[in-house]
Enzyme design. Structure first.
Site, short mmCIF file in Angstrom:
data_model
loop_
_atom_site.label_atom_id
_atom_site.label_comp_id
_atom_site.label_asym_id
_atom_site.label_seq_id
_atom_site.Cartn_x
_atom_site.Cartn_y
_atom_site.Cartn_z
N CYS A 114 0.82 -1.23 0.00
CA CYS A 114 0.00 0.00 0.00
C CYS A 114 0.85 1.27 0.00
CB CYS A 114 -0.95 0.00 1.19
SG CYS A 114 -2.10 -1.38 1.16
N HIS A 249 -3.36 7.48 1.96
CA HIS A 249 -3.74 6.12 1.54
C HIS A 249 -5.13 5.84 2.11
CE1 HIS A 249 -3.98 1.94 0.86
NE2 HIS A 249 -3.72 1.58 2.12
N ASN A 279 -10.11 -0.11 -0.27
CA ASN A 279 -8.65 -0.02 -0.19
C ASN A 279 -8.06 -0.60 -1.48
OD1 ASN A 279 -5.93 -0.32 0.34
ND2 ASN A 279 -6.20 -1.18 2.38
O1 UT7 Z 1 -3.81 -0.84 3.59
C1 UT7 Z 1 -2.88 -1.54 4.33
C2 UT7 Z 1 -3.00 -1.22 5.73
N1 UT7 Z 1 -4.20 -1.77 6.28
C3 UT7 Z 1 -4.84 -1.09 7.20
O2 UT7 Z 1 -4.48 0.01 7.50
C4 UT7 Z 1 -6.00 -1.76 7.88
C5 UT7 Z 1 -5.90 -1.53 9.36
N2 UT7 Z 1 -6.96 -2.21 10.12
C6 UT7 Z 1 -8.24 -1.81 10.06
O3 UT7 Z 1 -8.61 -0.94 9.28
C7 UT7 Z 1 -9.22 -2.43 11.03
O4 UT7 Z 1 -8.51 -3.14 12.01
C8 UT7 Z 1 -10.25 -3.37 10.37
C9 UT7 Z 1 -11.23 -2.56 9.55
C10 UT7 Z 1 -9.54 -4.38 9.48
C11 UT7 Z 1 -11.05 -4.13 11.43
O5 UT7 Z 1 -11.68 -3.21 12.31
P1 UT7 Z 1 -11.55 -3.38 13.89
O6 UT7 Z 1 -12.36 -2.33 14.50
O7 UT7 Z 1 -10.08 -3.40 14.20
O8 UT7 Z 1 -12.22 -4.78 14.11
P2 UT7 Z 1 -11.59 -6.11 14.76
O9 UT7 Z 1 -10.63 -6.74 13.81
O10 UT7 Z 1 -11.13 -5.78 16.13
O11 UT7 Z 1 -12.89 -7.01 14.84
C12 UT7 Z 1 -14.01 -6.66 15.68
C13 UT7 Z 1 -15.09 -7.71 15.50
C14 UT7 Z 1 -14.58 -9.14 15.61
O12 UT7 Z 1 -15.57 -9.89 16.29
P3 UT7 Z 1 -15.36 -10.26 17.85
O13 UT7 Z 1 -14.07 -11.05 17.89
O14 UT7 Z 1 -15.26 -8.93 18.56
O15 UT7 Z 1 -16.58 -11.05 18.15
C15 UT7 Z 1 -14.51 -9.61 14.17
O16 UT7 Z 1 -14.67 -11.01 14.04
O17 UT7 Z 1 -15.66 -7.60 14.19
C16 UT7 Z 1 -15.68 -8.89 13.57
N3 UT7 Z 1 -15.58 -8.71 12.13
C17 UT7 Z 1 -16.62 -8.50 11.31
N4 UT7 Z 1 -17.94 -8.41 11.56
C18 UT7 Z 1 -18.75 -8.16 10.52
C19 UT7 Z 1 -14.43 -8.71 11.38
N5 UT7 Z 1 -14.75 -8.49 10.09
C20 UT7 Z 1 -16.08 -8.36 10.02
C21 UT7 Z 1 -16.99 -8.12 8.97
N6 UT7 Z 1 -18.30 -8.03 9.26
N7 UT7 Z 1 -16.58 -7.96 7.69
#
Ligand code: UT7
Length: 322
Positions: A114, A249, A279
C-alpha cells in the site's frame, strides 16, 4: 540550481463493476453497518475477467499523459507500484510502455504494497533530480480482488481494484517553487507477518491470499502516520496550517481522521475516496489525487501531503507544492 520535479498531469481508471456492501452481505457474514462504521467503505470496484492490473494501468497512464500535454516520445521512464502484476514477469511497467508507444527507456515495477506509490514517486523524483530522467510516468495499479479469500470476511470486504497515474517531470520554470519538497520512506521487516499473503511464487508457486491482523496493523498505522507526517512538516519548517490538502492512503476513514486530527486539518481538507473505492493498495493515492484534481479541488501551487502504510510494514510520506 537544484532540479525540481512537478506533477504535470494525473489520470485514473476504475473497473466497470462496482460491488456494494449489500452485495457483500450475500457473500459473507457481514453487514453494511459494520463495514461503514469500522472502515467508511460503501462500495469497491472489482475487475472483470477482461480487466487486469496492466489494462487499468494503461488507461490511467494514458489519461495522465493526455492531461500533461506531453507525448509518448517525451517519456523516458515508467514506474509502476503494484503487488498484483498480470504476470510474475515481465513487469506491468513494460506492458504500459508497449501499449502507449513509449520509446526505450527505464521501466520497472516497485513492490511496497500500500506504500508503493509513495516509494515509486520518490524513486522517480530521485531519477529526475539526478538528471537520469526528464519525464517519468508513475503509476499505482492493483487487482487486489485476485488475491482475496472471498470467504474471509475480515479481509474481503476491505479491498478494491483500480489504478491511478501521474506524469512527473522537470519543472523548467526556474522562478517557480512548484515541485516535490521532500519524501520520507520507511520499512520495518520485524512486522512482516501481520499483513502478508499466504503464498508466493518461490514458496508455494501460487500468489496466495491476503492475511491481516487488522487490529495490530491499525495500531501501527495510527502511530507511524503521526510520526511520518510530523517528520515531513518539520523537514520543511511547516505546520499542518500550511497544508491545503491531505491525500492519504485510503484504507480506513478512522486512520485517516486520526492523521488529519494530528495535523489540525478539518476533514474538508482531506481527499476521501475510501467510501467509493475501498482499499486499492498502491492505487489509492493517485486515484484520490486524480479525483480531486479533476473535480477542481486540488489546484496548481497548493501544498499537498501524501502518506501511506502497508504490508512489510512499509510506510512513507511526501510533501509537494502541486
Ligand atoms: O492498507 C494496508 C494497511 N491496512 C490497514 O491500514 C487496515 C488496518 N486495520 C483496520 O482498518 C481495522 O482493524 C479493520 C477494519 C480491518 C477491522 O476493524 P476493527 O475495528 O479493528 O475490528 P476487529 O478486527 O477488532 O474485529 C471486531 C469484530 C470481531 O468480532 P469479535 O471477535 O469482537 O466477536 C470480528 O470477528 O468484528 C468482527 N468482524 C466483522 N464483523 C462483521 C471482522 N470483520 C467483520 C466483517 N463483518 N466484515
Amino acid at each position: 540550481m537544484r532540479i525540481k520535479s512537478i506533477i504535470k498531469g494525473t489520470g485514473s481508471c476504475l473497473p466497470e463493476k462496482a460491488v456494494t456492501n449489500k452485495d457483500m452481505e450475500a457473500l459473507v457474514d457481514t453487514t453494511d453497518e459494520w463495514i461503514v462504521q469500522r472502515t467508511g467503505i460503501h462500495q469497491r470496484h472489482i475487475a472483470g475477467d477482461h480487466e487486469t492490473t496492466s489494462s487499468l494501468a494503461i488507461n490511467a497512464a494514458s489519461r495522465a499523459l493526455e492531461a500533461s500535454g506531453l507525448t509518448a516520445d517525451q517519456i523516458d521512464g515508467v514506474i509502476v507500484a503494484t503487488t498484483t502484476p498480470d504476470l510474475t514477469f515481465p513487469s506491468v511497467a513494460v506492458h504500459v510502455q508497449a501499449a502507449l508507444g513509449i520509446p526505450a527507456g527505464m521501466a520497472f515495477d516497485v513492490q511496497a504494497v500500500c506504500t508503493g506509490f509513495v516509494y515509486a514517486l520518490s524513486t522517480a523524483h530521485s531519477f529526475i533530480q539526478s538528471g537520469q530522467a526528464k519525464n517519468v510516468i508513475v503509476i499505482g495499479a492493483e487487482t487486489m480482488s485476485r488475491i482475496l479469500d472471498w470467504e474471509d470476511r475480515t479481509t474481503c470486504v476491505l479491498f478494491g481494484d483500480g489504478a491511478g497515474a501521474v506524469v512527473l517531470g522537470v519543472n523548467e520554470d526556474e522562478t517557480s517553487q512548484r515541485g516535490i519538497l521532500s519524501t520520507h520512506l520507511y520499512a520495518d521487516g520485524a512486522h512482516k507477518d501481520i499483513l502478508c499473503t499466504s503464498g508466493g511464487v518461490s514458496k508455494t508457486k501460487s500468489a496466495g491470499v491476503i492475511e491481516m491482523q487488522g487490529r495490530e496493523v491499525f495500531k501501527h498505522a495510527v502511530t507511524l502516520m503521526h510520526d511520518v507526517v510530523d517528520e515531513a512538516l518539520k523537514a520543511n519548517d511547516m505546520t499542518g496550517a500550511d497544508l491545503d490538502w491531505l491525500v492519504p492512503h485510503q484504507a480506513n476513514v478512522r486512520i485517516i481522521s486520526a492523521t488529519a486530527d494530528k495535523l489540525g486539518m478539518p476533514m474538508e481538507k482531506v481527499v476521501l475516496t475510501v467510501g467509493d473505492h475501498g482499499n486499492t493498495s498502491a492505487a489509492s493515492i493517485p486515484l484520490a489525487l486524480d479525483v480531486a484534481v479533476r473535480d477542481g479541488r486540488v489546484k496548481q501551487d497548493q501544498m499537498v501531503l501524501i502518506e501511506a502504510l502497508g504490508g512489510g510494514l512499509t510506510w512513507g510520506a511526501a510533501l509537494l507544492k502541486f
